[in-house]
Write a protein that holds these residues in place. Sequence first.
Motif, mmCIF file in Angstrom:
data_model
loop_
_atom_site.group_PDB
_atom_site.id
_atom_site.type_symbol
_atom_site.label_atom_id
_atom_site.label_comp_id
_atom_site.label_asym_id
_atom_site.label_seq_id
_atom_site.Cartn_x
_atom_site.Cartn_y
_atom_site.Cartn_z
ATOM 1 N N VAL A 177 0.861 -1.179 0.000
ATOM 2 C CA VAL A 177 0.000 0.000 0.000
ATOM 3 C C VAL A 177 0.897 1.228 0.000
ATOM 4 O O VAL A 177 1.852 1.296 0.782
ATOM 5 C CB VAL A 177 -0.920 0.008 1.238
ATOM 6 C CG1 VAL A 177 -1.634 1.358 1.373
ATOM 7 C CG2 VAL A 177 -1.924 -1.129 1.150
ATOM 8 N N SER A 178 0.604 2.159 -0.903
ATOM 9 C CA SER A 178 1.380 3.403 -0.930
ATOM 10 C C SER A 178 0.629 4.483 -0.182
ATOM 11 O O SER A 178 -0.541 4.732 -0.455
ATOM 12 C CB SER A 178 1.573 3.869 -2.376
ATOM 13 O OG SER A 178 2.649 3.202 -2.927
ATOM 14 N N TRP A 179 1.297 5.084 0.757
ATOM 15 C CA TRP A 179 0.696 6.191 1.501
ATOM 16 C C TRP A 179 1.338 7.482 0.990
ATOM 17 O O TRP A 179 2.471 7.783 1.330
ATOM 18 C CB TRP A 179 0.928 6.002 2.999
ATOM 19 C CG TRP A 179 0.388 7.117 3.856
ATOM 20 C CD1 TRP A 179 -0.349 8.196 3.462
ATOM 21 C CD2 TRP A 179 0.572 7.256 5.260
ATOM 22 N NE1 TRP A 179 -0.662 8.995 4.519
ATOM 23 C CE2 TRP A 179 -0.109 8.435 5.651
ATOM 24 C CE3 TRP A 179 1.220 6.488 6.236
ATOM 25 C CZ2 TRP A 179 -0.137 8.884 6.976
ATOM 26 C CZ3 TRP A 179 1.181 6.939 7.552
ATOM 27 C CH2 TRP A 179 0.508 8.117 7.922
ATOM 28 N N GLN A 180 0.571 8.207 0.126
ATOM 29 C CA GLN A 180 1.073 9.476 -0.409
ATOM 30 C C GLN A 180 0.928 10.535 0.662
ATOM 31 O O GLN A 180 -0.178 10.874 1.051
ATOM 32 C CB GLN A 180 0.261 9.906 -1.644
ATOM 33 C CG GLN A 180 0.161 8.873 -2.735
ATOM 34 C CD GLN A 180 1.411 8.826 -3.600
ATOM 35 O OE1 GLN A 180 2.271 9.686 -3.480
ATOM 36 N NE2 GLN A 180 1.498 7.827 -4.455
ATOM 37 N N GLN A 186 -14.678 -1.404 9.450
ATOM 38 C CA GLN A 186 -14.236 -1.416 8.052
ATOM 39 C C GLN A 186 -13.210 -0.310 7.801
ATOM 40 O O GLN A 186 -13.298 0.778 8.377
ATOM 41 C CB GLN A 186 -15.448 -1.200 7.127
ATOM 42 C CG GLN A 186 -16.010 -2.491 6.539
ATOM 43 C CD GLN A 186 -15.032 -3.223 5.640
ATOM 44 O OE1 GLN A 186 -14.328 -2.609 4.872
ATOM 45 N NE2 GLN A 186 -14.987 -4.541 5.760
ATOM 46 N N MET A 187 -12.254 -0.591 6.966
ATOM 47 C CA MET A 187 -11.237 0.361 6.534
ATOM 48 C C MET A 187 -10.400 0.910 7.693
ATOM 49 O O MET A 187 -10.012 2.070 7.710
ATOM 50 C CB MET A 187 -11.865 1.531 5.740
ATOM 51 C CG MET A 187 -12.654 1.091 4.518
ATOM 52 S SD MET A 187 -11.737 -0.059 3.483
ATOM 53 C CE MET A 187 -10.615 1.047 2.684
ATOM 54 N N SER A 212 -5.441 3.715 -2.757
ATOM 55 C CA SER A 212 -6.198 3.082 -3.846
ATOM 56 C C SER A 212 -7.577 3.721 -3.988
ATOM 57 O O SER A 212 -8.575 3.031 -4.197
ATOM 58 C CB SER A 212 -6.360 1.574 -3.609
ATOM 59 O OG SER A 212 -5.148 0.997 -3.251
ATOM 60 N N GLY A 213 -7.637 5.010 -3.803
ATOM 61 C CA GLY A 213 -8.887 5.726 -3.981
ATOM 62 C C GLY A 213 -9.874 5.519 -2.845
ATOM 63 O O GLY A 213 -11.032 5.930 -2.940
ATOM 64 N N THR A 216 -11.528 -5.188 0.394
ATOM 65 C CA THR A 216 -12.157 -3.966 -0.103
ATOM 66 C C THR A 216 -11.119 -3.097 -0.810
ATOM 67 O O THR A 216 -11.370 -2.481 -1.840
ATOM 68 C CB THR A 216 -12.781 -3.170 1.059
ATOM 69 O OG1 THR A 216 -13.485 -4.074 1.893
ATOM 70 C CG2 THR A 216 -13.704 -2.087 0.541
ATOM 71 N N LEU A 217 -9.919 -3.061 -0.210
ATOM 72 C CA LEU A 217 -8.830 -2.263 -0.787
ATOM 73 C C LEU A 217 -8.391 -2.838 -2.126
ATOM 74 O O LEU A 217 -8.033 -2.104 -3.039
ATOM 75 C CB LEU A 217 -7.620 -2.271 0.157
ATOM 76 C CG LEU A 217 -7.510 -1.162 1.191
ATOM 77 C CD1 LEU A 217 -6.301 -1.424 2.076
ATOM 78 C CD2 LEU A 217 -7.378 0.191 0.504
#
Lengths: 391, 225
Positions: A107-110, A145-146, A176-177, A207-208
């Motif tokens: 996962v990229s965390w911008q 969730q999330m 991922s939006g 979900t991701l």
Amino acid sequence: MIGRLLQALFGRLPIGWLQLTHSRTRFAAAIAGVAFANALVFVQLGIMQSMATATLRPYAFFQADVMISAAEANALAEGGNVARQWMLQALAHPDVASGMGLFLANVSWQRDTNTLGLTTFGIDPAQPGFLAPEIAAKTGPLQVQMAGLLDRLSRGLPKDEAAGIRPQAPLSFEASGKTLTLYDTFSGGGGFGGDGYMIVSDQTFLTLFPARQSGAPDHILLRLRPGADPDRVSAELRALISDKTLRIRSYADAAQEDLTYQQTKRPTGIIFGFGVIIGVLVGLVIVYQVLSTDVADHMREYATFKAMGYGPGFFLGIVFEEALILGLSGFVPGALIGGVLLTVMGMMTTLQLAVTPGMILSVFLGTLVFSTLSGVIATRRLAAADPADLF
Amino acid sequence: MQARALNHWFGQGEARKQALYDINLRIARGSLTVLMGPSGSGKTTLLTLLGCLREVQDGSVTLLGHELRGAAAAQNVALRRRLGFIFQAHNLHESLTATQNVVMGLQVLGRVDKDRAQAAAAHALGLLGLSDRLDYLPANLSGGQKQRVAVARALVGNPDVVLADEPTAALDKESGANVVDLLKRLGRARGTTTLMVTHDNRIVERADRVLTLEDGRIVEDRTQG
Ligand SMILES: Nc1ncnc2c1ncn2[C@@H]1O[C@H](COP(=O)(O)OP(=O)(O)OP(=O)(O)O)[C@@H](O)[C@H]1O
Ligand SMILES: [Mg+2]
């Protein structure tokens, strides 16, 4: 003072010491050379050690007895789909108590200033028995969730920012939006693969990454009934499970295989392994060179000593004395320089680089062994000292 | 010290050349014998054979009651400890002081107490007039002084036999004579046997016996009172 010590130790004049220190520039150059070789070995070993720590680190997030992985998954952080039906087959084994699918993705965390690459594990929060106690205690928020748990030692993550993430003060970001919310942190530590780790529930994970809707996890972790031998059960599972391409082995073996793979198959591991060998060779050649020129320069003196009645043991003693002095006096500055270099490199990369007691001991013993070895090779020239040539 | 039917060759095959021919010789304990002869006559070769620095090829050499022909290396090493060698070149160890060089001559006999060894070395150096040079490195000594240190190193262990090859070449006349007098005194007092290659007339005069070699043969054997 050292001369006195050696005199007492050998019960004779410390000729090796006197001979070595007689030409100070040569002695200094020799020590510098051995120190350089030592420092080189220390740095390479430090990096290898750090790689090993980093490789084994994620294994400590989980508790399992047996791990089932896809054929192409060489590491915990390298996935490959394993169909759930194999977990069901495994659960049919009488010694297998429970199983959990483990999902894996990056996962990229911008962030405003930088981007964190997080190796993300999807776990089943309802099965805390598969998690290390520190993480198991924090699975509460993952039911939402999330939600995610963040590695507070992630590279590029300011310490105070990490410390601020608590269930009462969650932190959200876009990945991922979709919006992910971090509720708590755990102690991971960046490795050579990613900047850090994140743990989410399997629901959140899917979900991701909707493409993973097939639901096949990357690894299957199994816990056995108390007293069952993981190696035996692994062997029995290999016979039981119909997909023969799967890698089924005890969790401990999986970690060890991962480490071996990183050190012997991955280019980085091979390069640092070579670095150690080169350091050892450099040291060996330097000590040999110094000792053999020293023997060559003192042929007449040695021949004279032979004529006087000194036997082979005496000459070996001198060369070993010299090898020992060179090894020891190069080791101390070499260890110091290596330690400083590793500390500086550690600060620059946030890798956990340090000189460990085990490294000190093994490099020390290695230095003694290899100096002595050079000494042995150098003494072959001594046979040429013929007292009959003196008159 | 005795040689019987001693022959010696150098080289192999075509290049093989005989250096000594049928040497028969007995040297009495406590005597000072001088070996003379032109260059290349075999003096050094004979000296190294008698001093077990060179392997005996043919004939027999007996040294201090031991046969050297076919002797084991360990016996040679042990026997050399009872000899004192003085070489034409001083062959001192450059990184050892005068005293330390002399201590090497003592230490070969076994573990010795450091202070006792130092005292013995200082005494030997004193006999050779070097009391004020004890802690000098060879680089800081004159040629004659270095040679006298080498003499002290050869004598400090009370050798039974002293073998010397033109030792006085580097010495002035007076020190040369002193060294010879010292060796003669040791011969009388302790039975030290000396065999010395020299052309120095003042030494030849003082010798008990003068052997002359020519082309590998003893051509003259003169005993003088
Ligand atoms: N190592 C050697 N190899 C070959 N020949 C040798 C060797 N040593 C001596 N010789 C030869 O043996 C002969 C005797 O030599 P030796 O050194 O005994 O003579 P010397 O009487 O001591 O001469 P000098 O007075 O010049 O020292 C000489 O012809 C010499 O060339
Ligand atoms: Mg000669």
